[in-house]
Design a protein around this motif. Structure first.
Motif, PDB file in Angstrom:
ATOM      1  N   LEU A  96       0.851  -1.191   0.000  1.00 43.40           N
ATOM      2  CA  LEU A  96       0.000   0.000   0.000  1.00 43.40           C
ATOM      3  C   LEU A  96       0.884   1.236   0.000  1.00 43.40           C
ATOM      4  O   LEU A  96       1.824   1.340   0.793  1.00 43.40           O
ATOM      5  CB  LEU A  96      -0.889   0.011   1.251  1.00 43.40           C
ATOM      6  CG  LEU A  96      -1.721   1.286   1.480  1.00 43.40           C
ATOM      7  CD1 LEU A  96      -2.758   1.475   0.379  1.00 43.40           C
ATOM      8  CD2 LEU A  96      -2.389   1.248   2.854  1.00 43.40           C
ATOM      9  N   ILE A  98       0.682   5.419   0.406  1.00 42.65           N
ATOM     10  CA  ILE A  98      -0.118   6.588   0.796  1.00 42.65           C
ATOM     11  C   ILE A  98       0.508   7.803   0.129  1.00 42.65           C
ATOM     12  O   ILE A  98       1.618   8.210   0.474  1.00 42.65           O
ATOM     13  CB  ILE A  98      -0.142   6.764   2.327  1.00 42.65           C
ATOM     14  CG1 ILE A  98      -0.575   5.475   3.043  1.00 42.65           C
ATOM     15  CG2 ILE A  98      -1.033   7.937   2.707  1.00 42.65           C
ATOM     16  CD1 ILE A  98      -1.968   5.013   2.711  1.00 42.65           C
ATOM     17  N   GLY A 154      -6.047   4.503   5.197  1.00 43.43           N
ATOM     18  CA  GLY A 154      -5.497   3.372   4.463  1.00 43.43           C
ATOM     19  C   GLY A 154      -6.443   2.939   3.360  1.00 43.43           C
ATOM     20  O   GLY A 154      -7.162   3.757   2.767  1.00 43.43           O
ATOM     21  N   GLU A 155      -6.469   1.654   3.089  1.00 48.36           N
ATOM     22  CA  GLU A 155      -7.406   1.082   2.110  1.00 48.36           C
ATOM     23  C   GLU A 155      -7.755  -0.323   2.602  1.00 48.36           C
ATOM     24  O   GLU A 155      -7.107  -1.314   2.241  1.00 48.36           O
ATOM     25  CB  GLU A 155      -6.783   1.059   0.714  1.00 48.36           C
ATOM     26  CG  GLU A 155      -7.616   0.392  -0.367  1.00 48.36           C
ATOM     27  CD  GLU A 155      -9.064   0.863  -0.414  1.00 48.36           C
ATOM     28  OE1 GLU A 155      -9.937   0.020  -0.685  1.00 48.36           O
ATOM     29  OE2 GLU A 155      -9.329   2.054  -0.171  1.00 48.36           O
ATOM     30  N   ALA A 159      -6.484  -5.044   2.503  1.00 49.52           N
ATOM     31  CA  ALA A 159      -5.594  -5.375   3.627  1.00 49.52           C
ATOM     32  C   ALA A 159      -5.721  -6.868   3.968  1.00 49.52           C
ATOM     33  O   ALA A 159      -6.716  -7.508   3.602  1.00 49.52           O
ATOM     34  CB  ALA A 159      -5.957  -4.514   4.829  1.00 49.52           C
ATOM     35  N   TYR A 161      -1.563  -5.691   4.426  1.00 48.33           N
ATOM     36  CA  TYR A 161      -0.461  -5.407   3.516  1.00 48.33           C
ATOM     37  C   TYR A 161       0.859  -5.894   4.115  1.00 48.33           C
ATOM     38  O   TYR A 161       1.111  -5.742   5.313  1.00 48.33           O
ATOM     39  CB  TYR A 161      -0.378  -3.898   3.245  1.00 48.33           C
ATOM     40  CG  TYR A 161      -1.628  -3.353   2.592  1.00 48.33           C
ATOM     41  CD1 TYR A 161      -1.831  -3.472   1.219  1.00 48.33           C
ATOM     42  CD2 TYR A 161      -2.624  -2.741   3.357  1.00 48.33           C
ATOM     43  CE1 TYR A 161      -2.991  -2.992   0.618  1.00 48.33           C
ATOM     44  CE2 TYR A 161      -3.779  -2.251   2.768  1.00 48.33           C
ATOM     45  CZ  TYR A 161      -3.964  -2.387   1.395  1.00 48.33           C
ATOM     46  OH  TYR A 161      -5.114  -1.907   0.805  1.00 48.33           O
ATOM     47  N   ILE A 164       3.801  -1.081   3.751  1.00 54.12           N
ATOM     48  CA  ILE A 164       3.120   0.199   3.542  1.00 54.12           C
ATOM     49  C   ILE A 164       4.187   1.279   3.440  1.00 54.12           C
ATOM     50  O   ILE A 164       5.099   1.342   4.271  1.00 54.12           O
ATOM     51  CB  ILE A 164       2.145   0.537   4.692  1.00 54.12           C
ATOM     52  CG1 ILE A 164       1.049  -0.535   4.816  1.00 54.12           C
ATOM     53  CG2 ILE A 164       1.508   1.916   4.474  1.00 54.12           C
ATOM     54  CD1 ILE A 164       0.085  -0.307   5.992  1.00 54.12           C
ATOM     55  N   TRP A 177      -3.073   2.392   9.803  1.00 55.84           N
ATOM     56  CA  TRP A 177      -1.832   1.875   9.209  1.00 55.84           C
ATOM     57  C   TRP A 177      -1.333   0.658   9.968  1.00 55.84           C
ATOM     58  O   TRP A 177      -0.909  -0.327   9.361  1.00 55.84           O
ATOM     59  CB  TRP A 177      -0.765   2.968   9.165  1.00 55.84           C
ATOM     60  CG  TRP A 177      -1.135   4.131   8.286  1.00 55.84           C
ATOM     61  CD1 TRP A 177      -2.203   4.213   7.431  1.00 55.84           C
ATOM     62  CD2 TRP A 177      -0.446   5.378   8.172  1.00 55.84           C
ATOM     63  NE1 TRP A 177      -2.221   5.432   6.805  1.00 55.84           N
ATOM     64  CE2 TRP A 177      -1.161   6.170   7.228  1.00 55.84           C
ATOM     65  CE3 TRP A 177       0.690   5.912   8.772  1.00 55.84           C
ATOM     66  CZ2 TRP A 177      -0.767   7.455   6.878  1.00 55.84           C
ATOM     67  CZ3 TRP A 177       1.102   7.200   8.425  1.00 55.84           C
ATOM     68  CH2 TRP A 177       0.377   7.963   7.484  1.00 55.84           C
ATOM     69  N   GLN A 180      -3.819  -2.302   9.341  1.00 54.53           N
ATOM     70  CA  GLN A 180      -3.799  -2.894   8.000  1.00 54.53           C
ATOM     71  C   GLN A 180      -2.444  -3.477   7.621  1.00 54.53           C
ATOM     72  O   GLN A 180      -2.303  -4.073   6.546  1.00 54.53           O
ATOM     73  CB  GLN A 180      -4.230  -1.844   6.972  1.00 54.53           C
ATOM     74  CG  GLN A 180      -5.684  -1.407   7.138  1.00 54.53           C
ATOM     75  CD  GLN A 180      -6.081  -0.261   6.227  1.00 54.53           C
ATOM     76  OE1 GLN A 180      -5.506  -0.069   5.161  1.00 54.53           O
ATOM     77  NE2 GLN A 180      -7.069   0.521   6.649  1.00 54.53           N
ATOM     78  N   LEU A 187       6.504  -0.669   7.667  1.00 55.95           N
ATOM     79  CA  LEU A 187       5.916   0.632   7.392  1.00 55.95           C
ATOM     80  C   LEU A 187       7.043   1.637   7.254  1.00 55.95           C
ATOM     81  O   LEU A 187       7.810   1.850   8.194  1.00 55.95           O
ATOM     82  CB  LEU A 187       4.976   1.058   8.526  1.00 55.95           C
ATOM     83  CG  LEU A 187       4.531   2.527   8.539  1.00 55.95           C
ATOM     84  CD1 LEU A 187       3.652   2.850   7.325  1.00 55.95           C
ATOM     85  CD2 LEU A 187       3.807   2.868   9.842  1.00 55.95           C
TER      86      LEU A 187
END
Length: 407
Positions: A96, A98, A154-155, A159, A161, A164, A177, A180, A187
């Motif tokens: 993912l 952002i 997020g999305e 998820a 993920y 990220i 975040w 997910q 991250l």
């Protein structure tokens, strides 16, 4: 004889190789896979309003202007490489992003995760996602999912993920975040704290995040529902401080600080021209609760009000009615063993505690000098975590997380 149309068509490839060479020279290209991704993705096709030369230069390119700063841009290639190195995307992973920007970074991610992996990129600006979606489709990366929405959420539909990556600058870490991100996932986020921004490579450990690697960077501040706690206040004409809402810093108490006692302490540590020493700021955040940023205009420096290492971005310590900052390095008469001109690092203090604060800052300069690659560990726990459940270190309270910087 070379056909002119052939020469023109190969020019972007030549400039792309120059860009890759520059990234390698910067020290931010450590992976053959990432190098090949840069070679495969044509950056100029994601920034059609820029010239080909601009597209492959080591600079950011604005694609959406804002009121006082760009609202969206293509990041500097060396920073893109640095963050991809921190993220280390692998074939088959679900990633993912952002901050869709131009779509260029998403295309690099798609190259790195391959046909068995998946990439989702989110941006709050509909015109930005329209641009990214079109550019990705035109360059053969139509499999990237482009979503218009607030990146702080997020999305969730795709998820969890494995990785990220955040390509805008938040002050806080939204709960989505962590929720997910798969256990053990990475991250990478350019987080703001104590007046600085650093790209942190967090690993998820059950209910908290832990990082041993961060790198200095700068990104457009994140907008949307993600909260900010950055404070700014003037302490005299053309000099301001930037600090966080959890800090006990009152700019009014410093109104006369530059008219009082002043002390400069030199560290014995030196650097050559253009040698980075940003880890000093990082170590200060791990040891000094009053660490912040000093922002001095050229007028204040020329008038002799203060002599910071950098005009707009110099680390400082504030305690009540006193402060100390990283002062402008002074040239050393004799060159170092490499023959290059060297400059000694030091700290200047102002106010009643000028000497004590300058000496404390110098201790962190000397700590940096003992091991210039070393970094403190950075952790992030949910905001409700009790003090006794946190590791020992300087606690930085944000709205959603409690960061602990562990020396």
């Amino acid at each position: 004889m070379t056909d002119s149309s052939t020469a023109t068509s190969t020019r972007p490839e030549h400039l792309r190789e120059q860009m890759i060479s520059n990234i390698r020279t910067s020290g931010h290209l450590h992976s053959e896979r990432i190098e090949q991704a840069f070679r495969a993705v044509a950056r100029h096709r994601f920034v059609p309003a820029a010239s080909v030369e601009e597209a492959y230069a080591n600079k950011a390119i604005t694609i959406k202007p804002g009121a006082d700063r760009p609202a969206s841009c293509a990041s500097v290639p060396t920073v893109v490489a640095m963050m991809l190195g921190q993220l280390d995307p692998q074939p088959g992973e679900n990633v993912l992003e952002i901050g869709a920007g131009t779509g260029y970074n998403a295309a690099l991610l798609a190259e790195l995760v391959g046909p068995t992996g998946s990439v989702t990129t989110v941006d709050i600006h509909p015109d930005v996602t329209d641009h990214a979606r079109h550019a990705l489709a035109e360059t053969g990366y139509g499999r990237v999912r482009v979503v218009t929405g607030d990146g702080a959420l997020g999305e969730p539909d795709h998820a969890p993920y494995d990785k990220i990556i955040v390509t805008v600058g938040p002050w806080d870490l939204p709960p989505a975040w962590l929720e997910q991100l798969a256990p053990g996932g990475t991250l990478v986020v350019p987080l703001h704290w104590r007046g600085q921004a650093r790209s942190i490579a967090f690993t998820r450990h059950d209910t908290y995040l832990r990082a041993e690697n961060s790198q200095l960077c700068g990104f457009i501040p994140m907008i949307g529902i993600v909260p900010t706690g950055e404070q700014t206040g003037s302490i005299t004409d053309n000099v301001a401080l930037h600090w966080d809402v959890d800090q006990n810093i009152d700019p009014a108490a410093l109104r006369e600080v530059f008219t009082g006692p002043e002390t400069t302490v030199w560290s014995g540590a030196s650097v050559v021209a253009n040698e980075p020493f940003d880890h000093i700021w990082l170590w200060l955040t791990a040891t000094e609760s009053g660490t912040c940023r000093l922002d001095a205009d050229d007028e204040a420096i020329e008038a002799g009000v203060c002599r910071p290492a950098f005009s707009y971005r110099t680390p400082a310590i504030v305690e009540g009615d006193s402060l100390a900052y990283l002062t402008k390095p002074r040239p050393i008469d004799e060159p170092g063993p490499d023959g290059e001109r060297r400059y000694e690092l030091g700290a200047t203090g102002h106010g009643p505690a000028a000497a004590q604060l300058a000496e404390r800052l110098v201790r962190q300069i000397q700590r940096f000098d003992r091991d210039r690659a070393a970094q403190p560990v950075i952790t992030a726990y949910p905001a409700g975590t009790a003090d006794e459940d946190l590791p020992t270190g300087v606690v930085i309270d944000k709205h959603h997380v409690r960061m602990v910087v562990i020396p």
